[in-house]
Every structure is written in structure tokens, then in C-alpha cells.
Design a protein around this motif. Structure first.
Motif, PDB file in Angstrom:
ATOM      1  N   ALA A  10      32.984  53.437  60.272  1.00  0.00           N
ATOM      2  CA  ALA A  10      33.319  53.046  58.897  1.00  0.00           C
ATOM      3  C   ALA A  10      32.876  54.119  57.908  1.00  0.00           C
ATOM      4  CB  ALA A  10      32.655  51.709  58.555  1.00  0.00           C
ATOM      5  N   ALA A  11      33.452  55.299  58.046  1.00  0.00           N
ATOM      6  CA  ALA A  11      33.020  56.428  57.225  1.00  0.00           C
ATOM      7  C   ALA A  11      33.291  56.228  55.742  1.00  0.00           C
ATOM      8  CB  ALA A  11      33.693  57.714  57.707  1.00  0.00           C
ATOM      9  N   ASP A  12      34.205  55.316  55.410  1.00  0.00           N
ATOM     10  CA  ASP A  12      34.566  55.111  54.003  1.00  0.00           C
ATOM     11  C   ASP A  12      33.676  54.097  53.296  1.00  0.00           C
ATOM     12  OD1 ASP A  12      35.530  52.944  55.503  1.00  0.00           O
ATOM     13  OD2 ASP A  12      37.071  52.496  54.007  1.00  0.00           O
ATOM     14  N   ARG A  13      32.759  53.450  54.019  1.00  0.00           N
ATOM     15  CA  ARG A  13      31.949  52.384  53.439  1.00  0.00           C
ATOM     16  C   ARG A  13      30.597  52.902  52.965  1.00  0.00           C
ATOM     17  NH1 ARG A  13      34.739  48.111  56.192  1.00  0.00           N
ATOM     18  NH2 ARG A  13      36.846  48.984  56.271  1.00  0.00           N
ATOM     19  N   PRO A  14      30.007  52.261  51.960  1.00  0.00           N
ATOM     20  CA  PRO A  14      28.654  52.636  51.537  1.00  0.00           C
ATOM     21  C   PRO A  14      27.645  52.317  52.636  1.00  0.00           C
ATOM     22  CG  PRO A  14      29.413  50.691  50.348  1.00  0.00           C
ATOM     23  CD  PRO A  14      30.585  51.205  51.117  1.00  0.00           C
ATOM     24  N   ASP A  15      26.510  52.996  52.613  1.00  0.00           N
ATOM     25  CA  ASP A  15      25.506  52.836  53.658  1.00  0.00           C
ATOM     26  C   ASP A  15      25.078  51.379  53.829  1.00  0.00           C
ATOM     27  OD1 ASP A  15      25.654  55.530  54.048  1.00  0.00           O
ATOM     28  OD2 ASP A  15      23.612  55.985  53.384  1.00  0.00           O
ATOM     29  N   ALA A  16      24.898  50.668  52.733  1.00  0.00           N
ATOM     30  CA  ALA A  16      24.440  49.282  52.824  1.00  0.00           C
ATOM     31  C   ALA A  16      25.439  48.427  53.600  1.00  0.00           C
ATOM     32  CB  ALA A  16      24.220  48.701  51.429  1.00  0.00           C
ATOM     33  N   GLU A  17      26.715  48.694  53.399  1.00  0.00           N
ATOM     34  CA  GLU A  17      27.755  47.942  54.103  1.00  0.00           C
ATOM     35  C   GLU A  17      27.753  48.283  55.588  1.00  0.00           C
ATOM     36  OE1 GLU A  17      32.327  47.488  53.207  1.00  0.00           O
ATOM     37  OE2 GLU A  17      31.206  47.544  51.308  1.00  0.00           O
ATOM     38  N   VAL A  18      27.510  49.545  55.902  1.00  0.00           N
ATOM     39  CA  VAL A  18      27.467  49.964  57.306  1.00  0.00           C
ATOM     40  C   VAL A  18      26.259  49.341  58.000  1.00  0.00           C
ATOM     41  CG1 VAL A  18      27.300  51.930  58.880  1.00  0.00           C
ATOM     42  CG2 VAL A  18      28.705  52.101  56.816  1.00  0.00           C
ATOM     43  N   ALA A  37      24.894  46.506  57.283  1.00  0.00           N
ATOM     44  CA  ALA A  37      25.244  45.097  57.500  1.00  0.00           C
ATOM     45  C   ALA A  37      26.187  44.959  58.695  1.00  0.00           C
ATOM     46  CB  ALA A  37      25.884  44.520  56.243  1.00  0.00           C
ATOM     47  N   LEU A  38      27.131  45.893  58.833  1.00  0.00           N
ATOM     48  CA  LEU A  38      28.054  45.879  59.967  1.00  0.00           C
ATOM     49  C   LEU A  38      27.292  46.035  61.280  1.00  0.00           C
ATOM     50  CD1 LEU A  38      30.825  46.192  61.422  1.00  0.00           C
ATOM     51  CD2 LEU A  38      30.703  48.629  60.840  1.00  0.00           C
ATOM     52  N   LEU A  39      26.406  47.025  61.346  1.00  0.00           N
ATOM     53  CA  LEU A  39      25.676  47.292  62.583  1.00  0.00           C
ATOM     54  C   LEU A  39      24.814  46.096  62.980  1.00  0.00           C
ATOM     55  CD1 LEU A  39      24.578  51.030  62.173  1.00  0.00           C
ATOM     56  CD2 LEU A  39      26.678  50.098  63.140  1.00  0.00           C
ATOM     57  N   ALA A  40      24.338  45.362  61.987  1.00  0.00           N
ATOM     58  CA  ALA A  40      23.487  44.197  62.269  1.00  0.00           C
ATOM     59  C   ALA A  40      24.256  43.082  62.966  1.00  0.00           C
ATOM     60  CB  ALA A  40      22.863  43.678  60.979  1.00  0.00           C
ATOM     61  N   THR A  41      25.576  43.091  62.872  1.00  0.00           N
ATOM     62  CA  THR A  41      26.379  42.038  63.513  1.00  0.00           C
ATOM     63  C   THR A  41      26.800  42.414  64.934  1.00  0.00           C
ATOM     64  OG1 THR A  41      28.557  42.874  62.807  1.00  0.00           O
ATOM     65  CG2 THR A  41      27.346  41.480  61.236  1.00  0.00           C
ATOM     66  N   LEU A  42      26.590  43.660  65.332  1.00  0.00           N
ATOM     67  CA  LEU A  42      27.057  44.115  66.640  1.00  0.00           C
ATOM     68  C   LEU A  42      26.049  43.777  67.738  1.00  0.00           C
ATOM     69  CD1 LEU A  42      28.584  47.577  65.672  1.00  0.00           C
ATOM     70  CD2 LEU A  42      29.723  45.362  65.890  1.00  0.00           C
ATOM     71  N   GLU A  43      26.548  43.658  68.948  1.00  0.00           N
ATOM     72  CA  GLU A  43      25.733  43.293  70.105  1.00  0.00           C
ATOM     73  C   GLU A  43      25.487  44.531  70.965  1.00  0.00           C
ATOM     74  OE1 GLU A  43      28.040  40.128  71.804  1.00  0.00           O
ATOM     75  OE2 GLU A  43      27.940  38.950  69.956  1.00  0.00           O
ATOM     76  N   PRO A  44      24.291  44.662  71.533  1.00  0.00           N
ATOM     77  CA  PRO A  44      23.939  45.924  72.196  1.00  0.00           C
ATOM     78  C   PRO A  44      24.645  46.187  73.520  1.00  0.00           C
ATOM     79  CG  PRO A  44      22.173  44.309  72.451  1.00  0.00           C
ATOM     80  CD  PRO A  44      23.167  43.720  71.495  1.00  0.00           C
ATOM     81  N   VAL A  75      36.997  50.236  61.946  1.00  0.00           N
ATOM     82  CA  VAL A  75      36.793  48.792  61.772  1.00  0.00           C
ATOM     83  C   VAL A  75      37.927  48.142  60.996  1.00  0.00           C
ATOM     84  CG1 VAL A  75      34.295  48.908  61.985  1.00  0.00           C
ATOM     85  CG2 VAL A  75      35.354  49.131  59.721  1.00  0.00           C
ATOM     86  N   GLY A  76      38.856  48.939  60.493  1.00  0.00           N
ATOM     87  CA  GLY A  76      40.025  48.386  59.834  1.00  0.00           C
ATOM     88  C   GLY A  76      39.927  48.324  58.327  1.00  0.00           C
ATOM     89  N   PRO A  77      40.955  47.793  57.685  1.00  0.00           N
ATOM     90  CA  PRO A  77      40.978  47.720  56.221  1.00  0.00           C
ATOM     91  C   PRO A  77      39.804  46.902  55.684  1.00  0.00           C
ATOM     92  CG  PRO A  77      43.145  47.247  57.135  1.00  0.00           C
ATOM     93  CD  PRO A  77      42.198  47.267  58.280  1.00  0.00           C
ATOM     94  N   ARG A  78      39.278  47.350  54.568  1.00  0.00           N
ATOM     95  CA  ARG A  78      38.154  46.653  53.944  1.00  0.00           C
ATOM     96  C   ARG A  78      38.600  45.332  53.328  1.00  0.00           C
ATOM     97  NH1 ARG A  78      34.452  49.712  49.432  1.00  0.00           N
ATOM     98  NH2 ARG A  78      32.608  48.359  49.525  1.00  0.00           N
ATOM     99  N   ASP A  79      39.832  45.290  52.867  1.00  0.00           N
ATOM    100  CA  ASP A  79      40.376  44.124  52.179  1.00  0.00           C
ATOM    101  C   ASP A  79      41.052  43.196  53.189  1.00  0.00           C
ATOM    102  OD1 ASP A  79      41.616  42.284  50.552  1.00  0.00           O
ATOM    103  OD2 ASP A  79      42.585  43.765  49.249  1.00  0.00           O
ATOM    104  N   ALA A  80      40.537  41.973  53.323  1.00  0.00           N
ATOM    105  CA  ALA A  80      41.121  41.021  54.271  1.00  0.00           C
ATOM    106  C   ALA A  80      42.569  40.704  53.945  1.00  0.00           C
ATOM    107  CB  ALA A  80      40.292  39.737  54.298  1.00  0.00           C
ATOM    108  N   ALA A  81      42.944  40.840  52.678  1.00  0.00           N
ATOM    109  CA  ALA A  81      44.335  40.571  52.296  1.00  0.00           C
ATOM    110  C   ALA A  81      45.290  41.566  52.953  1.00  0.00           C
ATOM    111  CB  ALA A  81      44.480  40.612  50.783  1.00  0.00           C
ATOM    112  N   VAL A  82      44.827  42.804  53.144  1.00  0.00           N
ATOM    113  CA  VAL A  82      45.669  43.806  53.813  1.00  0.00           C
ATOM    114  C   VAL A  82      45.879  43.411  55.271  1.00  0.00           C
ATOM    115  CG1 VAL A  82      45.831  46.230  54.497  1.00  0.00           C
ATOM    116  CG2 VAL A  82      44.917  45.626  52.238  1.00  0.00           C
ATOM    117  N   TRP A  83      44.807  42.985  55.928  1.00  0.00           N
ATOM    118  CA  TRP A  83      44.927  42.487  57.293  1.00  0.00           C
ATOM    119  C   TRP A  83      45.958  41.353  57.355  1.00  0.00           C
ATOM    120  CZ3 TRP A  83      43.224  44.149  61.878  1.00  0.00           C
ATOM    121  CH2 TRP A  83      42.070  44.956  61.960  1.00  0.00           C
TER     122      TRP A  83
END
Length: 318
Positions: free
Chosen positions: A216-224, A226-233, A298-306
Motif C-alpha cells: 500500500a505505497a499510496d497510503r499514509p504510515d498510520a493506515e499501513v 493499521a493494515l499490518l495489524a489485521t494480517l495473520e503471520p 491491497v486495492g482501491p482505498r474507496d470501497a465505492a470503487v470496489w
């Protein structure tokens, strides 16, 4: 030269011929199902879970659609978090702690999703969506029950056909050589553990930078973070190496869309295009419908685009 083990690990990201002519009753029922109200079945990638689809589920629900996000075996509620992965971490033990995912196979994934698809098909036309390594499961499911699937959607997902048998082999192609996954440090586990392991909780700034670039190179660090915290090892090593080629007479019967993520640095654009070309060559009468989106892995940031893209895929037969 990249080592074979390095390619296999990089293929795991934490983070989809017309049938022989026949117009009998079975074919007619399949056509009716393909044009019924859609039911979206969403499949996560390696190290992911159904939570990653939450914003998309919410958007689809608000638009009046039926949608289900699957937790693959060993994920979500069934996930395993090694004791050595907890805080404080034990890096040495993390390299050798066994995991139940070491026994999970692609057949397990396919069997689970086929069960979901069977139930979902009673509610409407199933649009089966996979992201990243979720594409491996899409192929396996479509090989088993093509008659129950209205449309396949590969969201920058692995789609193996005649050219390359597995996600690992796709990642060993020249088209994959620029993948940022090769620059993301993995936990070096012995082969007998049967898992690929990532330490998403690593405090190493270099690991964070590489993971951000890959996912997610386009996202701010805080968002990244949060993303990593949801992933499983852990992810079963068997998934990346499994023969997951779409069979033209089965998988190849199902209409399909490829969401091409032009900012993806994990599955590079060149590799996405290779998979599209090989799939189209395998089933020239049923080619990918390709949509290009300015999005990272990780795909579009906006769920509406999905939701817009999934609605387009669901409406392809109308």
C-alpha cells in the motif's frame, strides 16, 4: 539468482474455452442463474481474512446486494498466532514454532469455498471474487463447480493456466522480477514446518518500509500500520506451490474479469498482463474482461470503487 525458497515465500502475500455447444435444460438453467440477482462471495489472500473485505461488504450491503466474505481454513476465527509472535516476541522461537496451517492444502480451501458457493447459489447468481493469492482458490473452485458461478473476478490475483502451474512459478517469471515482495524480509522457517511466516509486528523500520511499498505505497504510515495489524503471520506453504491451473473445459466456461491494479508493486503490472494473456490464450472464446484501476496491491482505498467494479462484473451478462 533468486533461490527457489525465496520465490515460494515471495509468492505468499500477506496481505481470476467456452463449453462445448449445448442448449439443453442444464445449459438453460445455468444461463438463467448467470443473469439472476448477484450474490458476491469474496475470498481473501494469503495472511488475510474476511475482515479485510469489511468496507466492501458494507458498501455492497448499502446498495442492496447480498455479499459474503469467506475466512479460508486456518484464517479469521480459525487463525493461529504463534506464542512467539506475541509481545514480547521471541524471534528465535518464531523461526521454529509449529503451526496447524502446515497441514492445510488447496483442496481444503477449495472444499470450504465450494460449500459456501453451493449455499450462496440458492440466493442468486454467484460472483466469486478473489484478491491476490485468493485467485488460486478461485481457479480451484471454478474447476469443481463452474455451473454454480456466474462470474469470476480476479483483483490483481494469481490466475495460473497452461503456461505456469502455480503462484510460485508465476513469481519465478521475468515479469515478476521487480516485485517488492522480494525485498520484504520473511521469517526463515524450516521446510518441514510447512508454513510461510511473516512478522507483521516487526519493529524494524526497513521491514515496515518494504511492506508498505509492496502492499500500500499510496497510503499514509498510520493506515499501513493499521493494515499490518489485521494480517495473520502464517500461511500454508502448500498453497503457493499447488497446481492451480484453470481447466479450460471447466474454469474456462465461466465469464471472468481481471481488475488490473496499475500501482501494484507486489504483483507487478507485467505479471498481471502475463496472466491475462495466458488465460485468454487458453480460452480464446472466453477472454478476460479487463479493467485498469490506479490502485496498489491491497486495492482501491474507496470501497465505492470496489462496489462499482463488482456491479459491472455482475451485470456483464445483461
Amino acid at each position: 539468482m533468486r533461490s527457489r525458497r525465496g520465490v515460494l515465500k515471495a509468492a505468499v502475500v500477506g496481505a481470476g474455452a467456452v463449453a462445448a455447444a449445448g442448449v439443453g435444460p442444464g445449459a438453460a438453467r445455468a444461463d438463467e442463474r448467470r443473469c439472476a440477482a448477484p450474490v458476491f462471495v469474496l475470498v481473501h489472500g494469503a495472511g488475510g481474512n474476511s475482515y479485510g473485505w469489511a468496507p466492501v461488504l458494507a458498501e455492497l450491503g448499502l446498495r442492496g446486494h447480498k455479499a459474503i466474505a469467506v475466512d479460508l481454513p486456518g484464517h479469521g476465527r480459525g487463525a493461529y498466532f504463534p506464542v512467539s509472535y506475541q509481545s514480547p516476541q521471541d524471534p528465535e522461537a518464531l523461526r521454529s514454532e509449529p503451526s496447524p496451517l502446515g497441514k492445510v492444502t488447496l483442496d481444503d480451501f477449495a472444499e470450504h469455498v465450494v460449500g459456501v458457493v453451493r449455499r450462496a447459489s440458492r440466493l442468486g447468481a454467484v460472483v466469486l471474487v478473489g484478491q491476490s493469492m485468493g485467485g488460486v482458490t478461485l481457479n480451484a473452485v471454478a474447476n469443481r463447480v463452474p455451473e454454480l458461478i456466474s462470474h469470476l473476478v480476479y483483483a490483481s490475483a494469481y490466475c495460473a493456466t497452461t503456461g505456469h502451474a502455480s503462484a510460485a512459478r508465476l513469481m519465478a517469471t521475468p515479469e515478476a522480477s521487480t516485485s517488492a515482495l522480494f525485498r520484504m524480509a520473511r521469517v526463515e522457517t524450516p521446510p518441514e514446518l510447512g508454513v510461510n511466516r511473516a512478522n507483521w509486528r516487526s519493529g524494524d523500520p526497513a521491514f515496515f518500509a518494504a511492506a508498505k511499498e509492496a502492499l500500500a505505497a499510496d497510503r499514509p504510515d498510520a493506515e499501513v500500520r493499521a493494515l499490518l495489524a489485521t494480517l495473520e503471520p502464517d500461511e500454508s506453504a502448500a498453497i503457493a506451490t499447488a497446481d492451480c491451473r484453470g481447466i479450460p473445459e471447466k474454469w474456462g466456461r465461466v465469464p471472468r474479469t481481471f481488475l488490473r491494479f496499475t500501482w501494484d508493486r507486489a504483483i507487478p503490472l507485467a505479471l498481471q498482463d502475463l496472466m491475462i494473456r495466458e488465460a485468454d490464450a487458453a480460452t480464446p472464446g472466453n477472454r478476460f474482461r479487463v479493467r485498469s484501476l490506479a490502485a496498489p496491491h491491497v486495492g482501491p482505498r474507496d470501497a465505492a470503487v470496489w462496489a462499482d467494479e463488482l456491479e459491472l462484473a455482475a451485470g456483464a451478462c445483461r
